[in-house]
Scaffold this active site. Structure first.
Site: not given
Ligand code: NAD
Length: 291
Positions: A52, A96, A119
């Site tokens: 990412k 994460q 997200d």
């Protein structure tokens, strides 16, 4: 059979984002900035976060990686999130997952400012998605919608069987496909571990989305001719012939199913690469304001 090439499509999307960033910089404005928080040293998570950050650099985003030790307390993580929420230079950030067991994941997700939740996991954003309002669509379902759109796969009036009901893939996928939207208007069946006679359902499907995490679960006898097959699965299967000692396997028996399918995503190189591109797209959206 047409291969739904996520690698190429995601490269196209990244190029489009890079162009937008160039425009932004030309106007003398700062570049979009994405931050990622990683707690602990889980191998797969480190790989994902690394990819990412690399993708941010590729499109010209600023990126910040915050690495915290495995024994970080929930309180300390929440403080870190609060700091990111209040930092005007950060447009969006991700924490994460999975987190170490002593940290309440739901509490963490709830603490993220919905306007920075790229997200798309915060209940506000899940609610907005459900209502068809502008929002951050979580990256994997967003990537699948983008693939269906770009390959002009007809979905209106089609029967889609989604296998898997997780919050991050199956559930949002089923909602998006049933909505009045591009790559929507489908009749959706959502299947899960308690579904009976799944084969009779998938055999009727014009589109199958396999997101259950069982390698090569979907076999050729389960799909009808000319079906569109989207394979979300990513499982590391031990393989001594590989340098890493494993290979990545999808939820579809690709070799056999690709002989029957009209379109199919490979694993790797299908849905996986799309996920990162869509995260970047969400961060650009956060920069510009989702309003
Ligand atoms: P999950 O474990 O949260 O959910 C799996 C779902 O599959 C559950 O809803 C369960 O009911 C269903 N299921 C399990 N066994 C079943 C069976 N025999 N028949 C029907 N349904 C069954 O998984 P997830 O987070 O949704 O991920 C699914 C897969 O997709 C995993 O392999 C994961 O690694 C992968 N994934 C890939 C990406 C990507 O970027 N490509 C992103 C997220 C997840």
């Amino acid at each position: 059979m047409i291969l739904l090439d996520g690698k190429k499509t995601s490269a196209d999307i990244k190029q489009e984002i890079a162009k937008s960033v160039e425009e932004i910089k030309k106007q003398g404005r700062r570049a979009p900035h994405l931050a990622a928080v990683l707690v602990g040293i889980d191998g797969a998570s480190m790989t994902y976060v690394g990819a990412k950050v690399k993708a941010c650099q590729l499109v010209g985003f600023e990126s910040t990686l915050i690495k915290l030790p495995e024994d970080t307390s929930e309180k300390a993580l929440l403080q870190q999130i609060e700091a990111l929420n209040n930092n005007p230079d950060i447009d969006g950030f991700i924490v994460q997952l999975p987190l170490p067991k002593h940290i309440d994941e739901q509490k963490v997700i709830m603490s993220i400012d919905p306007n920075k939740d790229v997200d798309g996991f915060h209940p506000v954003n899940v609610g907005r998605l459900t209502l068809g309002l502008p929002t951050f669509i979580s990256a994997t379902p967003f990537g699948i919608m983008e693939l269906l759109e770009r390959y002009e796969i007809p979905t209106s009036g089609k029967h889609v069987v989604v296998i898997g009901r997780s919050h991050i893939v199956g559930r949002p996928m089923s909602i998006l496909l049933s909505q009045k939207r591009k790559a929507g208007n489908a009749t959706v069946t959502i299947a899960h571990s308690r579904t009976k006679d799944l084969k009779s359902l998938t055999q009727q499907a014009d589109i199958v989305i396999a997101a259950l995490g069982i390698p090569e679960f979907l076999t050729a006898d389960m799909v009808k001719d000319n079906a569109v097959i989207i394979d979300v699965g990513i499982t590391r299967v031990p393989d001594d012939s590989k340098k890493k000692g494993y290979r990545i396997t999808g939820d579809v028996d690709f070799k056999a199913v690709s002989n029957k399918a009209s379109h199919i995503t490979p694993v790797p190189g299908g849905v996986g690469p799309m996920t990162i591109a869509m995260l970047l797209k969400n961060n650009l959206l956060a920069y510009n304001g989702i309003g």
